[in-house]
Design a protein around this motif. Sequence first.
Motif, PDB file in Angstrom:
ATOM      1  N   ILE A  44       6.758  -0.137 -54.004  1.00 11.15           N
ATOM      2  CA  ILE A  44       6.606  -0.675 -55.365  1.00 11.15           C
ATOM      3  C   ILE A  44       7.904  -1.332 -55.806  1.00 11.15           C
ATOM      4  CG2 ILE A  44       6.200  -0.093 -57.778  1.00 11.15           C
ATOM      5  CD1 ILE A  44       4.494   2.302 -56.685  1.00 11.15           C
ATOM      6  N   TYR A  45       8.993  -0.643 -55.565  1.00  7.20           N
ATOM      7  CA  TYR A  45      10.282  -1.200 -55.941  1.00  7.20           C
ATOM      8  C   TYR A  45      10.495  -2.562 -55.290  1.00  7.20           C
ATOM      9  CZ  TYR A  45      15.260  -2.046 -56.120  1.00  7.20           C
ATOM     10  OH  TYR A  45      16.470  -2.639 -56.313  1.00  7.20           O
ATOM     11  N   LYS A  46      10.199  -2.625 -54.004  1.00  8.88           N
ATOM     12  CA  LYS A  46      10.440  -3.872 -53.278  1.00  8.88           C
ATOM     13  C   LYS A  46       9.579  -5.012 -53.790  1.00  8.88           C
ATOM     14  CE  LYS A  46      12.451  -2.517 -48.917  1.00  8.88           C
ATOM     15  NZ  LYS A  46      12.347  -2.614 -47.449  1.00  8.88           N
ATOM     16  N   ILE A  47       8.373  -4.692 -54.161  1.00  2.00           N
ATOM     17  CA  ILE A  47       7.492  -5.735 -54.686  1.00  2.00           C
ATOM     18  C   ILE A  47       7.998  -6.231 -56.040  1.00  2.00           C
ATOM     19  CG2 ILE A  47       5.199  -6.217 -55.594  1.00  2.00           C
ATOM     20  CD1 ILE A  47       4.162  -4.185 -53.485  1.00  2.00           C
ATOM     21  N   VAL A  48       8.322  -5.314 -56.890  1.00  2.00           N
ATOM     22  CA  VAL A  48       8.707  -5.670 -58.251  1.00  2.00           C
ATOM     23  C   VAL A  48      10.101  -6.255 -58.345  1.00  2.00           C
ATOM     24  CG1 VAL A  48       8.987  -4.807 -60.590  1.00  2.00           C
ATOM     25  CG2 VAL A  48       7.293  -3.790 -59.095  1.00  2.00           C
ATOM     26  N   GLU A  49      11.003  -5.736 -57.518  1.00  2.00           N
ATOM     27  CA  GLU A  49      12.380  -6.114 -57.744  1.00  2.00           C
ATOM     28  C   GLU A  49      13.009  -6.892 -56.590  1.00  2.00           C
ATOM     29  OE1 GLU A  49      15.467  -3.271 -59.828  1.00  2.00           O
ATOM     30  OE2 GLU A  49      13.431  -2.642 -60.313  1.00  2.00           O
TER      31      GLU A  49
END
Lengths: 244, 244
Positions: free
Chosen positions: A29-34
């Motif tokens: 999730i982090y990688k997708i969002v940020e």
Amino acid sequence: MDLNRKRNARTRPESNRLSHEIEDYLKAIYKIVESESPRPATTSAVAAALSVSPASVTSMLKKLHAMKLVRYERYYGVSILPAGRKIALEVIRHHRLLELYLQSALGYSWDRVDAEAERLEHVISEEMEDRIDALLGHPTVDPHGDPIPTKNGVVARPSHRGLTDLSPGETAVVCRVADQDGAKLRYLATLRLVPGARVTVVEKGPFGEPLVVRVGKSRHVLGAELASQVKVRPGASLRRKVRR
Amino acid sequence: MDLNRKRNARTRPESNRLSHEIEDYLKAIYKIVESESPRPATTSAVAAALSVSPASVTSMLKKLHAMKLVRYERYYGVSILPAGRKIALEVIRHHRLLELYLQSALGYSWDRVDAEAERLEHVISEEMEDRIDALLGHPTVDPHGDPIPTKNGVVARPSHRGLTDLSPGETAVVCRVADQDGAKLRYLATLRLVPGARVTVVEKGPFGEPLVVRVGKSRHVLGAELASQVKVRPGASLRRKVRR
DNA sequence: TCCATGAGTTTGATGCGCCTAAAATAATCT
DNA sequence: AGATTATTTTAGGCGCATCAAACTCATGGA
């Protein structure tokens, strides 16, 4: 023989840790969002990132929401809450430190490093993290050129563009190859497209594709897909900077 | 977006590996059956070794039997079949190589090494195993003095006895401290009872307990429990051997 | 402006792996 | 034989995954 059974240990690898799965979800999730190309973190984006069915994602998202690691609303996407972000960054820090360590201390080749780190990242203790970090001299980027988050969760913003963003004639230095796929990494390595390499865009097709580049004395043709994964810092080469 | 969902990956850490749990069971069974004090591998012995209920052991034993890794018959014990033994030895090899590596390459203290290796052993690839092995110069014993199985499953038979087996007056060299418990290891270390240390038995109580030993200039009193974990090679010190 | 439609998401039923506690059963001791 | 102890069965839980069916929601005509 009164047994002392406490071991929920499978779920909590080290003392008070979360499950590998939870760590993986947060990381994804982090990688997708940020990432540098932030997409909204939809259920299916997460599912694709983890090679898992969307249904699984939905239920995990509910759980993460209940744990206050993530903000999730039915039919809209997810976003990371500070607590979740912190965990994601810890895992990413592990991953990148490990990649670097495997390469420089154990002689791993560039393209093998990711798979091994993927498994180790969930398992190493804080002590190990610290020892590796110290041994490497508190590095700030991993072998792919990705920044290594600090212990308190600060990530350097990488100042680089995709190879596809250069115009014909421009020269730049590869500072990172963003792909995870070992085969692609190996292929790019055979073209000498590795961090530190100097590359010039010779020609660009109608819609940015295909891209003809020069590396050293050789020319290569790349598709946009692949080329966008090659991140460059425009202008000066690393060497140039050192000479001053 | 057609997802490629295959990942039973949680269960199979590396490519074709068994679950961590199965590895742990096999390791425990192996250690019970084939340690220097071989006990029959009863259900409850395994349960105690793994801090798990006997009921869990029973069902796992059935499963391992079905997988032909183990020979199991209701109400009798278990024994390891060659295939299971092979796996157990691989895991033990990982464990001991890791212990040594953590100590010598990462500067871990003796007593921290076990816990970290316990988690890593299930996760490292064959490549990592090989690289560590090579880096350490193909060692044959770990920091506790335990022999490291070779890749083809050969374990050197350790030629040592427990401290409790010595008679008063005898002198010997500690070659191994068999305990897993960090606190005990640390305690023994404060007494200088570490591999390589020279120890003399001064006095032995009525039933072998308590045991009075001399290490260097100091005397210590040990219970049989603890003393039996300290393994010694009688007679010559390591140093002596080198001098010839 | 309203609604049918399809892509994307969620629900509900289920499976698998490993665990537990309590009840049932087999082996062992005196 | 009866009591004790060890083992197995039974029934159920938790975590994480899947599939198929049901649901939302934005959208693009009528």
